[in-house]
Design a protein around this motif. Structure first.
Motif, PDB file in Angstrom:
ATOM      1  N   PHE A 117       0.838  -1.205   0.000  1.00 33.81           N
ATOM      2  CA  PHE A 117       0.000   0.000   0.000  1.00 33.81           C
ATOM      3  C   PHE A 117       0.872   1.254   0.000  1.00 33.81           C
ATOM      4  O   PHE A 117       0.700   2.174  -0.798  1.00 33.81           O
ATOM      5  N   VAL A 121       1.602   4.445  -2.619  1.00 32.10           N
ATOM      6  CA  VAL A 121       1.555   5.873  -2.289  1.00 32.10           C
ATOM      7  C   VAL A 121       2.830   6.566  -2.765  1.00 32.10           C
ATOM      8  O   VAL A 121       2.791   7.642  -3.362  1.00 32.10           O
ATOM      9  N   GLY A 125       1.608   8.988  -5.501  1.00 35.36           N
ATOM     10  CA  GLY A 125       1.202  10.215  -4.795  1.00 35.36           C
ATOM     11  C   GLY A 125      -0.179  10.080  -4.178  1.00 35.36           C
ATOM     12  O   GLY A 125      -0.391  10.430  -3.038  1.00 35.36           O
ATOM     13  N   ARG A 126      -1.111   9.595  -4.969  1.00 34.85           N
ATOM     14  CA  ARG A 126      -2.431   9.241  -4.451  1.00 34.85           C
ATOM     15  C   ARG A 126      -2.610   7.744  -4.669  1.00 34.85           C
ATOM     16  O   ARG A 126      -2.209   7.228  -5.715  1.00 34.85           O
ATOM     17  N   VAL A 127      -3.201   7.046  -3.703  1.00 38.24           N
ATOM     18  CA  VAL A 127      -3.373   5.604  -3.839  1.00 38.24           C
ATOM     19  C   VAL A 127      -4.200   5.286  -5.071  1.00 38.24           C
ATOM     20  O   VAL A 127      -5.248   5.883  -5.293  1.00 38.24           O
ATOM     21  N   GLU A 129      -6.143   2.375  -6.231  1.00 40.54           N
ATOM     22  CA  GLU A 129      -6.606   1.135  -5.608  1.00 40.54           C
ATOM     23  C   GLU A 129      -6.485  -0.085  -6.523  1.00 40.54           C
ATOM     24  O   GLU A 129      -6.127  -1.172  -6.067  1.00 40.54           O
ATOM     25  N   GLN A 169      -0.170  13.099  -9.777  1.00 44.58           N
ATOM     26  CA  GLN A 169       0.696  13.311  -8.605  1.00 44.58           C
ATOM     27  C   GLN A 169       1.833  12.288  -8.556  1.00 44.58           C
ATOM     28  O   GLN A 169       2.498  12.143  -7.532  1.00 44.58           O
ATOM     29  N   ARG A 172       5.330  12.603  -6.800  1.00 43.03           N
ATOM     30  CA  ARG A 172       5.300  13.801  -5.968  1.00 43.03           C
ATOM     31  C   ARG A 172       5.887  13.560  -4.571  1.00 43.03           C
ATOM     32  O   ARG A 172       6.460  14.453  -3.968  1.00 43.03           O
ATOM     33  N   LEU A 173       5.748  12.310  -4.080  1.00 42.99           N
ATOM     34  CA  LEU A 173       6.151  12.042  -2.700  1.00 42.99           C
ATOM     35  C   LEU A 173       7.510  11.356  -2.587  1.00 42.99           C
ATOM     36  O   LEU A 173       7.962  11.040  -1.487  1.00 42.99           O
ATOM     37  N   LEU A 176       9.954  13.098  -0.279  1.00 44.16           N
ATOM     38  CA  LEU A 176       9.525  13.019   1.115  1.00 44.16           C
ATOM     39  C   LEU A 176       9.822  11.636   1.697  1.00 44.16           C
ATOM     40  O   LEU A 176      10.319  11.515   2.827  1.00 44.16           O
TER      41      LEU A 176
ATOM     42  N   CYS B   9      -7.923   9.770  -1.365  1.00 47.28           N
ATOM     43  CA  CYS B   9      -7.783   8.900  -2.542  1.00 47.28           C
ATOM     44  C   CYS B   9      -9.045   8.104  -2.851  1.00 47.28           C
ATOM     45  O   CYS B   9      -9.436   7.989  -4.013  1.00 47.28           O
ATOM     46  N   SER B  10      -9.678   7.528  -1.838  1.00 48.09           N
ATOM     47  CA  SER B  10     -10.856   6.703  -2.102  1.00 48.09           C
ATOM     48  C   SER B  10     -11.935   7.512  -2.804  1.00 48.09           C
ATOM     49  O   SER B  10     -12.603   7.027  -3.713  1.00 48.09           O
ATOM     50  N   GLU B  35     -10.866  22.830  -2.787  1.00 47.01           N
ATOM     51  CA  GLU B  35     -10.019  21.632  -2.736  1.00 47.01           C
ATOM     52  C   GLU B  35      -8.555  22.029  -2.549  1.00 47.01           C
ATOM     53  O   GLU B  35      -8.061  22.953  -3.205  1.00 47.01           O
ATOM     54  N   ASP B  38      -3.085  20.050  -5.284  1.00 47.48           N
ATOM     55  CA  ASP B  38      -1.988  19.069  -5.315  1.00 47.48           C
ATOM     56  C   ASP B  38      -1.918  18.166  -4.075  1.00 47.48           C
ATOM     57  O   ASP B  38      -0.859  17.651  -3.723  1.00 47.48           O
ATOM     58  N   TRP B  39      -3.061  17.966  -3.403  1.00 46.25           N
ATOM     59  CA  TRP B  39      -3.048  17.092  -2.221  1.00 46.25           C
ATOM     60  C   TRP B  39      -2.574  15.695  -2.601  1.00 46.25           C
ATOM     61  O   TRP B  39      -2.708  15.264  -3.743  1.00 46.25           O
ATOM     62  N   THR B  40      -2.013  14.999  -1.605  1.00 45.81           N
ATOM     63  CA  THR B  40      -1.565  13.619  -1.810  1.00 45.81           C
ATOM     64  C   THR B  40      -2.093  12.748  -0.675  1.00 45.81           C
ATOM     65  O   THR B  40      -2.688  13.247   0.286  1.00 45.81           O
ATOM     66  N   CYS B  41      -1.841  11.440  -0.781  1.00 42.07           N
ATOM     67  CA  CYS B  41      -2.389  10.458   0.167  1.00 42.07           C
ATOM     68  C   CYS B  41      -1.998  10.777   1.610  1.00 42.07           C
ATOM     69  O   CYS B  41      -0.897  11.247   1.890  1.00 42.07           O
ATOM     70  N   ALA B  44      -3.369   6.572   4.925  1.00 43.87           N
ATOM     71  CA  ALA B  44      -4.429   5.636   5.347  1.00 43.87           C
ATOM     72  C   ALA B  44      -4.025   4.939   6.647  1.00 43.87           C
ATOM     73  O   ALA B  44      -3.400   5.549   7.509  1.00 43.87           O
ATOM     74  N   ALA B  57       4.082  12.731   8.441  1.00 44.15           N
ATOM     75  CA  ALA B  57       4.526  13.630   7.368  1.00 44.15           C
ATOM     76  C   ALA B  57       3.563  13.608   6.175  1.00 44.15           C
ATOM     77  O   ALA B  57       3.362  14.639   5.524  1.00 44.15           O
ATOM     78  N   LEU B  58       2.967  12.435   5.891  1.00 45.20           N
ATOM     79  CA  LEU B  58       2.052  12.370   4.741  1.00 45.20           C
ATOM     80  C   LEU B  58       0.816  13.254   4.943  1.00 45.20           C
ATOM     81  O   LEU B  58       0.510  14.095   4.093  1.00 45.20           O
ATOM     82  N   ARG B  61       1.865  17.000   5.028  1.00 44.54           N
ATOM     83  CA  ARG B  61       2.056  17.690   3.745  1.00 44.54           C
ATOM     84  C   ARG B  61       0.764  18.386   3.299  1.00 44.54           C
ATOM     85  O   ARG B  61       0.781  19.517   2.812  1.00 44.54           O
TER      86      ARG B  61
END
Lengths: 187, 291
Positions: A117, A121, A125-127, A129, A169, A172-173, A176, B9-10, B35, B38-41, B44, B57-58, B61
């Protein structure tokens, strides 16, 4: 020497981590409210109350032979009700982290879902699924596992709920993740 | 009324209907959602099982982006896990300056830093405490009369941080359902775990939990289970035949803002009922566009 995902936690870090967990549950009086509150207790091989006793006694190998902490679904019922106010769900997460570090080093798939998982990420950047579950099935190397989710996969597809990854994205991470790895490798 | 919106994300993929219905229901109430760019996960429930620092940190951000791009706005997150992860950063940095320093150091690689103050809010919190029940009731044009609704809160919006409701016996969603004209049920499993991601990693452990919840809702006479979490929704709607094989017909499971949309006179398709995986035959028969 810096540790990395490929070359993780040395033994002293494991004992340091278990020490932190022991401190979290040191005041446990073995009342069993955690066990009674746990929705997943029926599937566990070791009651949460007994797990905390093993932690207090420092019996690392007995703890990691159990799958109890991997069955914690983060509902925080035990944390809410613990009469000592102990951060039990956080302690479960700390055990998952120790197990993940051990498996990264020595192999094993009990924590694979979390690692797959998080890798998803890091990549996207975004999961994503769909991509995440596909990779999880590959990582688990169990040809029967995907079959248990195939009917659902088709239903999700029909509903237009899954599809190819969106890459806006992507990456993007990465920086980090690298930075966190570097920080966590510090002594 | 305006919030920095973190869909998560979901809500961008498998729970698109939660995102769309939340935006539409809130727009009808005069609430503006900006919104977070550029948001990220948020990590979870997986990040904390691998790295504690990443688990802070996730989400950090996203709070940093919100602070920079949308200063001064509360951050609204409809998903339970996103809400808890974001809120955890707010809570931990309040009492632990070292946590803030470590998060900021990690975020420095992206030239980001946590804002001085952060306020993370859940959809239910915003609905009940900011918008208010009278304002919700005022927008109802087709009350959900006679609809027996079982509010299902899940876990992480109530625990470990009980910010806006009772962590054992929550009632905020029942109040909203009542304002929509529905009959909220008082049932015993409204805040009991659905198994969350165990459904993916330990399916045999999660199925009995879902089965218990579905049976308890049926026994209480529910026409619909109302949810506010994409994972709760998926577990309760997508595994009914496996978890509760003796259940007679699908028990309808819908996101609260979808029900709000219906009560506000929206067409079921406007709040994406076509995406729901468990809708009992006839459930939408009385809905505006189909009446």
């Amino acid at each position: 020497m810096a540790t990395s995902v490929k070359n993780p936690a040395p033994q002293d870090e494991a004992s340091r981590n278990l020490k932190a967990i022991r401190e979290m549950v040191a005041a446990c009086m073995q009342c069993g409210t955690c066990t009674a509150s746990c929705p997943n207790y029926p599937s566990m091989d070791l009651a949460p109350r007994r797990l905390w006793r093993l932690a207090v006694m420092g019996l690392t190998e007995d703890i990691f032979a159990s799958r109890t902490f991997l069955l914690c679904s983060n509902c925080y019922a035990c944390t809410l009700r613990c009469p000592r106010g102990l951060p039990l769900t956080e302690a479960m997460a700390a055990l998952k982290r120790m197990a993940a570090a051990r498996e990264t080093k020595w192999g094993g798939r009990k924590t694979q879902f979390y690692r797959t998982f998080l890798d998803n990420v890091r990549r996207w950047g975004r999961v994503q699924e769909t991509d995440m579950m596909m990779r999880y099935f590959l990582d688990m190397k169990d040809p029967l596992l995907p079959l248990r989710y195939t009917p659902l996969g088709f239903r999700l597809l029909r509903k237009g709920k899954i599809g190819p990854p969106h890459s806006a994205q992507s990456g993007r991470l990465a920086g980090l993740f690298e930075k966190v790895k570097e920080m966590e490798a510090r002594p | 009324m305006k919030y920095a919106y973190y869909p998560g994300c979901s809500l961008s993929e498998t729970a698109k209907e939660f995102d769309v219905s939340t935006r539409k229901a809130l727009a009808r109430l005069g609430v503006e959602l900006a919104e977070i760019p550029d948001w990220t996960c948020c990590g979870a429930s997986a990040a904390e099982a691998v790295s504690e620092l990443l688990s802070l940190a996730l989400p950090g951000r996203n709070l940093a982006l919100a602070g920079r791009e949308l200063p001064g706005l509360d951050v609204l997150a409809p998903c339970s896990a996103c809400y808890l992860n974001l809120l955890r950063v707010e809570k931990k940095t309040e009492r632990d300056p070292d946590a803030r320093r470590r998060i900021d150091e990690a975020l420095s690689v992206q030239n980001l830093a946590l804002p001085g103050t952060m306020r993370v809010r859940h959809l239910l919190d915003a609905l009940v405490n900011d918008v208010g029940l009278p304002a919700i009731a005022e927008k109802v044009v087709s009350p959900l009369e006679g609809l027996k609704a079982a509010p299902y809160y899940g876990c992480q919006i109530l625990r470990p941080y009980a910010e806006f409701d009772d962590p054992e016996r929550p009632r905020t969603m029942a109040l909203v359902l009542e304002a929509l004209g529905a009959e909220p049920l008082d049932w015993r499993l409204s805040a009991t775990c659905c198994g969350a991601s165990l459904m993916a990693s330990k399916k045999e452990a999660a199925l009995p939990l879902v089965g218990n919840i579905l049976r308890a809702a049926r026994d209480a006479g529910a026409d619909v289970v109302a949810t506010v979490c994409p994972l709760c929704q998926m577990n309760l709607e997508a595994y009914q035949s496996e978890a509760d094989p003796k259940g007679p017909v699908p028990l309808t499971v819908a996101y609260l803002p979808q029900l709000m949309g219906l009560a506000f006179g929206m067409d079921p398709e406007e709040v994406m009922f076509g995406k729901n995986m468990a809708v009992a035959p006839g459930f939408l028969a009385g809905a505006p566009a189909l009446a």
